[in-house]
Design a protein around this motif. Structure first.
Motif, short mmCIF file in Angstrom:
data_model
loop_
_atom_site.label_atom_id
_atom_site.label_comp_id
_atom_site.label_asym_id
_atom_site.label_seq_id
_atom_site.Cartn_x
_atom_site.Cartn_y
_atom_site.Cartn_z
N LYS A 1 0.70 -1.24 0.45
CA LYS A 1 0.15 -0.12 0.02
C LYS A 1 0.59 1.36 0.12
N LYS A 2 1.58 1.33 1.17
CA LYS A 2 2.65 2.07 0.88
C LYS A 2 3.49 2.84 -0.81
N GLU A 3 3.71 1.52 -0.59
CA GLU A 3 4.94 1.84 -2.26
C GLU A 3 3.40 2.35 -3.52
N GLU A 4 2.18 1.70 -3.38
CA GLU A 4 1.27 2.08 -4.40
C GLU A 4 0.82 3.63 -4.25
N ARG A 5 1.37 4.25 -2.66
CA ARG A 5 0.72 5.61 -2.68
C ARG A 5 1.68 6.48 -2.75
N ARG A 6 3.44 5.48 -3.34
CA ARG A 6 4.38 6.37 -3.75
C ARG A 6 4.54 6.59 -4.85
N GLY A 7 3.57 5.44 -5.83
CA GLY A 7 3.99 5.13 -7.33
C GLY A 7 4.93 4.56 -7.58
N ASN A 8 5.40 3.80 -7.01
CA ASN A 8 6.79 2.93 -7.41
C ASN A 8 6.23 1.51 -7.77
N SER A 9 5.84 1.39 -8.46
CA SER A 9 5.20 0.52 -9.29
C SER A 9 6.08 -1.22 -9.55
N ASP A 10 7.38 -1.30 -8.96
CA ASP A 10 8.98 -2.03 -9.30
C ASP A 10 8.66 -2.55 -7.50
N GLN A 11 8.46 -1.31 -6.71
CA GLN A 11 8.59 -2.82 -5.36
C GLN A 11 7.13 -2.95 -4.69
N GLN A 12 6.39 -2.07 -5.06
CA GLN A 12 4.59 -3.10 -5.49
C GLN A 12 4.81 -3.96 -5.69
N GLN A 13 5.24 -4.03 -6.98
CA GLN A 13 4.81 -5.58 -8.40
C GLN A 13 5.64 -6.67 -6.77
N ARG A 14 7.15 -6.40 -6.41
CA ARG A 14 7.60 -7.45 -5.64
C ARG A 14 6.81 -7.42 -4.49
N ALA A 15 6.81 -6.49 -3.80
CA ALA A 15 5.45 -7.04 -2.72
C ALA A 15 5.07 -8.29 -2.64
N VAL A 16 3.77 -7.91 -4.12
CA VAL A 16 2.80 -8.55 -4.17
C VAL A 16 2.76 -10.09 -4.67
N THR A 17 4.54 -10.10 -5.46
CA THR A 17 4.25 -11.82 -5.53
C THR A 17 4.83 -11.90 -4.90
N TYR A 18 5.89 -11.35 -3.54
CA TYR A 18 5.59 -12.05 -2.16
C TYR A 18 5.16 -12.14 -1.21
N LYS A 19 4.20 -11.77 -0.60
CA LYS A 19 2.59 -11.92 -0.68
C LYS A 19 1.85 -13.38 -0.75
N ALA A 20 2.07 -12.92 -2.19
CA ALA A 20 0.86 -14.29 -2.70
C ALA A 20 1.45 -15.57 -2.43
N GLN A 21 3.72 -15.46 -2.40
CA GLN A 21 4.47 -16.43 -2.56
C GLN A 21 3.53 -17.09 -0.37
N ILE A 22 3.47 -15.98 0.45
CA ILE A 22 3.22 -16.83 1.46
C ILE A 22 1.70 -17.34 2.00
N GLU A 23 0.71 -16.08 0.69
CA GLU A 23 -0.73 -17.12 0.95
C GLU A 23 -0.52 -18.31 0.14
N GLU A 24 0.13 -18.74 -0.50
CA GLU A 24 0.46 -19.47 -0.62
C GLU A 24 1.01 -21.13 0.68
N GLU A 25 2.10 -20.54 1.07
CA GLU A 25 2.46 -21.61 2.52
C GLU A 25 1.57 -21.27 3.23
N LEU A 26 0.47 -20.29 3.56
CA LEU A 26 -0.02 -20.34 4.68
C LEU A 26 -1.71 -21.25 4.27
N LYS A 27 -1.59 -21.83 3.09
CA LYS A 27 -2.25 -22.24 2.23
C LYS A 27 -2.37 -23.92 2.76
#
Length: 79
Positions: free
Chosen positions: A46-72
């Motif tokens: 969310k912070k990177e989205e507000r800053r407009g830093n799409s590269d860092q935002q995408q990294r966070a999204v990708t890693y968050k998806a990986q964490i979600e899969e581990e949780l599942k």
């Protein structure tokens, strides 16, 4: 830790109260760490989205998806 718990459960014996508590704490610790990581990554996203830093935002999204899969996976293992 998860591998040990999985091997212990697969023996097929009835678990005692203490063994169930140990199993519960082991999974709680594994899941708790990943939930904490997910919350941090969500905040970063969310912070990177507000800053407009799409590269860092995408990294966070990708890693968050990986964490979600581990949780599942962990949640489905215990069911």
């Amino acid at each position: 830790m998860i591998q040990f718990i999985r091997a212990f459960i697969s023996q097929g014996n009835e678990l005692s109260v203490d063994e169930r508590n140990i199993l519960s704490v082991g999974y709680k610790n594994c899941v708790g760490n990943r939930r904490s990581a997910w919350r941090i990554l969500s905040s970063i996203e969310k912070k990177e989205e507000r800053r407009g830093n799409s590269d860092q935002q995408q990294r966070a999204v990708t890693y968050k998806a990986q964490i979600e899969e581990e949780l599942k996976r962990y949640c489905h293992e215990i069911c």
